[in-house]
Write a protein that holds these residues in place. Structure first.
Motif, short mmCIF file in Angstrom:
data_model
loop_
_atom_site.label_atom_id
_atom_site.label_comp_id
_atom_site.label_asym_id
_atom_site.label_seq_id
_atom_site.Cartn_x
_atom_site.Cartn_y
_atom_site.Cartn_z
N ALA A 31 0.83 -1.21 0.00
CA ALA A 31 0.00 0.00 0.00
C ALA A 31 0.86 1.26 0.00
O ALA A 31 0.56 2.23 -0.71
CB ALA A 31 -0.92 -0.01 1.21
N THR A 32 1.94 1.26 0.77
CA THR A 32 2.83 2.42 0.81
C THR A 32 3.50 2.63 -0.54
O THR A 32 3.61 3.75 -1.03
CB THR A 32 3.90 2.24 1.90
OG1 THR A 32 3.25 2.04 3.14
CG2 THR A 32 4.82 3.43 1.98
N ARG A 33 3.91 1.55 -1.15
CA ARG A 33 4.56 1.65 -2.45
C ARG A 33 3.61 2.20 -3.51
O ARG A 33 3.99 3.06 -4.32
CB ARG A 33 5.08 0.28 -2.85
CG ARG A 33 5.90 0.32 -4.06
CD ARG A 33 6.96 -0.74 -4.02
NE ARG A 33 7.60 -0.75 -5.30
CZ ARG A 33 8.66 0.00 -5.58
NH1 ARG A 33 9.21 0.72 -4.66
NH2 ARG A 33 9.19 -0.01 -6.77
N ILE A 34 2.38 1.73 -3.51
CA ILE A 34 1.40 2.23 -4.47
C ILE A 34 1.14 3.71 -4.24
O ILE A 34 1.06 4.50 -5.19
CB ILE A 34 0.09 1.40 -4.38
CG1 ILE A 34 0.33 -0.01 -4.93
CG2 ILE A 34 -1.03 2.08 -5.14
CD1 ILE A 34 -0.81 -0.96 -4.69
N THR A 35 1.01 4.11 -2.98
CA THR A 35 0.78 5.52 -2.66
C THR A 35 1.94 6.39 -3.13
O THR A 35 1.72 7.47 -3.69
CB THR A 35 0.59 5.69 -1.14
OG1 THR A 35 -0.48 4.85 -0.71
CG2 THR A 35 0.30 7.11 -0.78
N LEU A 36 3.16 5.94 -2.91
CA LEU A 36 4.32 6.71 -3.36
C LEU A 36 4.39 6.81 -4.88
O LEU A 36 4.83 7.82 -5.43
CB LEU A 36 5.60 6.11 -2.80
CG LEU A 36 5.78 6.24 -1.29
CD1 LEU A 36 7.02 5.48 -0.84
CD2 LEU A 36 5.85 7.68 -0.86
N VAL B 152 1.66 6.76 -6.88
CA VAL B 152 0.57 7.64 -7.29
C VAL B 152 0.95 9.10 -7.05
O VAL B 152 0.64 9.98 -7.87
CB VAL B 152 -0.73 7.27 -6.54
CG1 VAL B 152 -1.80 8.34 -6.72
CG2 VAL B 152 -1.24 5.93 -7.03
N LYS B 153 1.66 9.38 -5.96
CA LYS B 153 2.10 10.75 -5.67
C LYS B 153 3.34 11.14 -6.47
O LYS B 153 3.86 12.23 -6.31
CB LYS B 153 2.39 10.90 -4.18
CG LYS B 153 1.14 10.85 -3.33
CD LYS B 153 1.47 11.11 -1.89
CE LYS B 153 0.22 11.18 -1.06
NZ LYS B 153 0.52 11.53 0.33
N ARG B 154 3.83 10.24 -7.30
CA ARG B 154 5.00 10.45 -8.16
C ARG B 154 6.28 10.71 -7.37
O ARG B 154 7.19 11.38 -7.84
CB ARG B 154 4.75 11.56 -9.16
CG ARG B 154 3.63 11.26 -10.11
CD ARG B 154 3.56 12.25 -11.23
NE ARG B 154 2.41 12.02 -12.07
CZ ARG B 154 2.43 11.23 -13.14
NH1 ARG B 154 3.51 10.62 -13.49
NH2 ARG B 154 1.33 11.09 -13.84
#
Length: 85
Positions: free
Chosen positions: A69-74, A76-78
């Motif tokens: 989840a953290t990796r996906i969030t990072l 998405v935030k580029r």
């Protein structure tokens, strides 16, 4: 029309292997690979602990899910770039 090539000798194979390992060394020595291996170990350990009916399996699964989840969030935030694109 066919072209015949000589099969590669040991020296050619060794040179190609060395070149590939040198180009891939940045990935193999990166923290990303270590984190991926840690997530894999946590997932396998979590499955094993779940089979043994141990509550600690939730910690292992929680770590693996939180990492993803953290990796996906990072991404998405580029903050991180998408891999393999």
């Amino acid at each position: 029309m066919t072209t015949r090539r000589h099969p590669p000798n040991f020296k050619d194979i060794a040179a190609l292997t060395l070149r590939v390992w040198r180009e891939a060394a940045t990935f193999f020595l990166s923290i990303e690979l270590g984190l991926m291996l840690l997530v894999v170990a946590a997932t396998v350990g979590g499955v094993w602990l779940a089979v043994m009916h141990d509550v600690h399996s939730l910690l292992a699964f929680g770590f693996a899910i939180a990492y993803v989840a953290t990796r996906i969030t990072l991404h998405v935030k580029r903050i991180l770039s998408w891999p393999f694109i």
